[in-house]
Design a protein around this motif. Structure first.
Motif, PDB file in Angstrom:
ATOM      1  N   ASP A 143       0.813  -1.221   0.000  1.00  0.00           N
ATOM      2  CA  ASP A 143       0.000   0.000   0.000  1.00  0.00           C
ATOM      3  C   ASP A 143       0.846   1.271   0.000  1.00  0.00           C
ATOM      4  O   ASP A 143       0.308   2.368   0.178  1.00  0.00           O
ATOM      5  N   HIS A 144       2.157   1.128  -0.171  1.00  0.00           N
ATOM      6  CA  HIS A 144       3.092   2.265  -0.225  1.00  0.00           C
ATOM      7  C   HIS A 144       3.047   3.110   1.055  1.00  0.00           C
ATOM      8  O   HIS A 144       3.138   4.342   1.008  1.00  0.00           O
ATOM      9  N   LYS A 145       2.904   2.419   2.194  1.00  0.00           N
ATOM     10  CA  LYS A 145       2.875   3.125   3.476  1.00  0.00           C
ATOM     11  C   LYS A 145       4.222   3.061   4.191  1.00  0.00           C
ATOM     12  O   LYS A 145       4.344   3.513   5.326  1.00  0.00           O
ATOM     13  N   VAL A 146       5.218   2.485   3.527  1.00  0.00           N
ATOM     14  CA  VAL A 146       6.570   2.418   4.080  1.00  0.00           C
ATOM     15  C   VAL A 146       7.432   3.409   3.314  1.00  0.00           C
ATOM     16  O   VAL A 146       7.523   3.359   2.092  1.00  0.00           O
ATOM     17  N   ARG A 147       8.070   4.330   4.040  1.00  0.00           N
ATOM     18  CA  ARG A 147       8.920   5.340   3.405  1.00  0.00           C
ATOM     19  C   ARG A 147      10.378   4.903   3.511  1.00  0.00           C
ATOM     20  O   ARG A 147      10.849   4.553   4.591  1.00  0.00           O
ATOM     21  N   LYS A 148      11.084   4.941   2.377  1.00  0.00           N
ATOM     22  CA  LYS A 148      12.474   4.483   2.337  1.00  0.00           C
ATOM     23  C   LYS A 148      13.349   5.527   1.664  1.00  0.00           C
ATOM     24  O   LYS A 148      12.892   6.260   0.792  1.00  0.00           O
ATOM     25  N   THR A 149      14.598   5.575   2.091  1.00  0.00           N
ATOM     26  CA  THR A 149      15.592   6.374   1.375  1.00  0.00           C
ATOM     27  C   THR A 149      16.835   5.529   1.149  1.00  0.00           C
ATOM     28  O   THR A 149      17.152   4.634   1.940  1.00  0.00           O
ATOM     29  N   TYR A 150      17.513   5.815   0.044  1.00  0.00           N
ATOM     30  CA  TYR A 150      18.753   5.133  -0.311  1.00  0.00           C
ATOM     31  C   TYR A 150      19.813   6.188  -0.625  1.00  0.00           C
ATOM     32  O   TYR A 150      19.487   7.303  -1.050  1.00  0.00           O
ATOM     33  N   ILE A 151      21.063   5.807  -0.437  1.00  0.00           N
ATOM     34  CA  ILE A 151      22.197   6.632  -0.844  1.00  0.00           C
ATOM     35  C   ILE A 151      22.916   5.894  -1.963  1.00  0.00           C
ATOM     36  O   ILE A 151      23.190   4.691  -1.855  1.00  0.00           O
ATOM     37  N   ALA A 152      23.214   6.597  -3.051  1.00  0.00           N
ATOM     38  CA  ALA A 152      23.904   5.973  -4.189  1.00  0.00           C
ATOM     39  C   ALA A 152      25.047   6.869  -4.632  1.00  0.00           C
ATOM     40  O   ALA A 152      24.900   8.095  -4.718  1.00  0.00           O
ATOM     41  N   LEU A 153      26.193   6.266  -4.903  1.00  0.00           N
ATOM     42  CA  LEU A 153      27.344   6.977  -5.443  1.00  0.00           C
ATOM     43  C   LEU A 153      27.418   6.669  -6.931  1.00  0.00           C
ATOM     44  O   LEU A 153      27.571   5.507  -7.329  1.00  0.00           O
ATOM     45  N   CYS A 154      27.272   7.700  -7.743  1.00  0.00           N
ATOM     46  CA  CYS A 154      27.137   7.535  -9.191  1.00  0.00           C
ATOM     47  C   CYS A 154      28.288   8.202  -9.929  1.00  0.00           C
ATOM     48  O   CYS A 154      28.979   9.074  -9.384  1.00  0.00           O
ATOM     49  N   VAL A 155      28.475   7.792 -11.170  1.00  0.00           N
ATOM     50  CA  VAL A 155      29.478   8.397 -12.043  1.00  0.00           C
ATOM     51  C   VAL A 155      28.807   8.747 -13.373  1.00  0.00           C
ATOM     52  O   VAL A 155      28.095   7.931 -13.955  1.00  0.00           O
ATOM     53  N   GLY A 156      29.029   9.962 -13.832  1.00  0.00           N
ATOM     54  CA  GLY A 156      28.449  10.420 -15.086  1.00  0.00           C
ATOM     55  C   GLY A 156      28.758  11.890 -15.278  1.00  0.00           C
ATOM     56  O   GLY A 156      29.766  12.392 -14.770  1.00  0.00           O
ATOM     57  N   SER A 157      27.891  12.578 -15.983  1.00  0.00           N
ATOM     58  CA  SER A 157      28.016  14.021 -16.136  1.00  0.00           C
ATOM     59  C   SER A 157      27.201  14.690 -15.038  1.00  0.00           C
ATOM     60  O   SER A 157      26.071  14.293 -14.764  1.00  0.00           O
ATOM     61  N   ALA A 158      27.792  15.701 -14.407  1.00  0.00           N
ATOM     62  CA  ALA A 158      27.115  16.385 -13.310  1.00  0.00           C
ATOM     63  C   ALA A 158      25.726  16.837 -13.742  1.00  0.00           C
ATOM     64  O   ALA A 158      25.579  17.527 -14.752  1.00  0.00           O
ATOM     65  N   PRO A 159      24.683  16.447 -13.023  1.00  0.00           N
ATOM     66  CA  PRO A 159      23.326  16.831 -13.419  1.00  0.00           C
ATOM     67  C   PRO A 159      23.085  18.324 -13.253  1.00  0.00           C
ATOM     68  O   PRO A 159      23.700  18.976 -12.404  1.00  0.00           O
ATOM     69  N   GLN A 160      22.187  18.855 -14.073  1.00  0.00           N
ATOM     70  CA  GLN A 160      21.828  20.264 -14.000  1.00  0.00           C
ATOM     71  C   GLN A 160      20.700  20.504 -13.004  1.00  0.00           C
ATOM     72  O   GLN A 160      20.274  21.626 -12.822  1.00  0.00           O
TER      73      GLN A 160
END
Length: 323
Positions: A143-160
């Protein structure tokens, strides 16, 4: 008995028209991923067979459920198996206090994985101790009643962008790989009979090449930042020169969701060779992808209390934050 009619010169079998299946908008798995993933799987199997959880890995425990900080490179099933033996160990409060302490054997808990993490994803993993509690918590996830967060280390072009929400379809292609599909394809059938489902993730940038700062997770509303409704293939830049630390807020719970959306945004997770993440970066190889289940919040399925769980950041995240 009536014989089958012989075909006449005018009879023919109508050609089968191929079904117009939806086209995935993310690329196939890179060829290099097969060899690297096999090597990682063998290494994880070896490590998992010797894995032993300690109570120091527990983030929370009561009589109905517990939460652990799952390490990178260990299968969920190995963590679950290890929990049984860890719970059986006497705690520091057990033993003789006054006279002789006699304890009757307690029935073994009915352990269930409330959530699953990929082999190389570390962080918060919740385990319930009974069938009834498991059913209630699974419903909360559904039911989407659980709130989650994740941390990710990415490589690419710096987002705008600093904050962005990505909405797309999610499904398994005819090659068996999970892929991003157009949002307008949600509900359509894929080869094999599965159906494309909706997938939504919000992201915020924490640091770019070490510039930025850590902040505690906060409620991410849909009117913050940009919103991308996926309807076409992403335009990828060939230059990958920036290291980007992001926090992800998954709104749905699809397989490899964050990994797929990071790939679509052009900032694949470091080490995630399945989804175009760099294997070698700054003269170092990555033996796993760098994704961490940072936090989880939900209403306790029995007491109704609000439970907020946090897993300590791994070394790679602290280094990116220069902590």
């Amino acid at each position: 008995m009536v014989d089958e009619a012989e075909p006449t010169p005018h009879s023919r079998i109508d050609p089968i028209t191929p079904q117009n299946y939806p086209v995935p908008l993310s690329p196939q798995l890179p060829p290099i991923s097969k060899e690297i993933e096999l090597s990682r799987a063998m290494s994880a199997s070896s490590k998992s067979s010797l894995f032993a959880l300690s109570r120091a890995d527990f983030l929370y425990e009561d009589e109905w459920l517990l939460a652990v900080n799952k390490p990178q490179g260990i299968y969920c099933e190995s963590v679950l198996s290890s929990v049984t033996s860890t719970l059986a160990l006497p705690s520091s409060s057990d033993g003789l206090t006054e006279g002789i302490k006699i304890s009757l054997p307690e029935p073994e808990p009915e352990l269930h994985l409330a959530n699953r993490l990929d082999r190389d994803t570390s962080g918060v993993m919740v385990i319930t101790k009974s069938h009834k509690v498991a059913a209630k918590l699974v419903k909360a996830f559904t039911d989407h009643k659980v709130r989650k967060t994740y941390i990710a280390l990415c490589v690419g072009s710096a987002p705008q962008w600093r904050k962005i929400t990505v909405r797309s379809g999610h499904g398994r292609s005819k090659f068996g790989a999970w892929r991003v599909y157009a949002a307008s394809d949600v509900g359509r059938t894929l080869p094999g009979g599965s159906v494309i489902r909706d997938m939504e993730t919000s992201f915020e940038v924490l640091t770019i090449n070490g510039n930025g700062s850590f902040k505690e997770p906060s409620e991410f509303t849909n009117d913050e930042g940009l919103t991308v409704v996926v309807e076409q293939k992403a335009v990828r830049k060939d230059v990958m020169e920036d290291e980007v630390l992001v926090r992800a807020y998954p709104r749905s719970g699809r397989t490899h969701q964050i990994r797929l959306h990071c790939q679509y945004l052009g900032i694949s997770i470091k080490g995630d060779v399945k989804y175009e993440g760099v294997y070698e970066w700054q003269d170092k190889s990555n033996d796993a992808h760098q994704l961490h289940a940072e936090s989880m919040a939900f209403e306790h399925p029995v007491t109704g209390m609000q439970i907020v769980l946090h897993a300590p950041l791994p070394l790679w995240a602290n280094q990116a934050l220069q902590l």
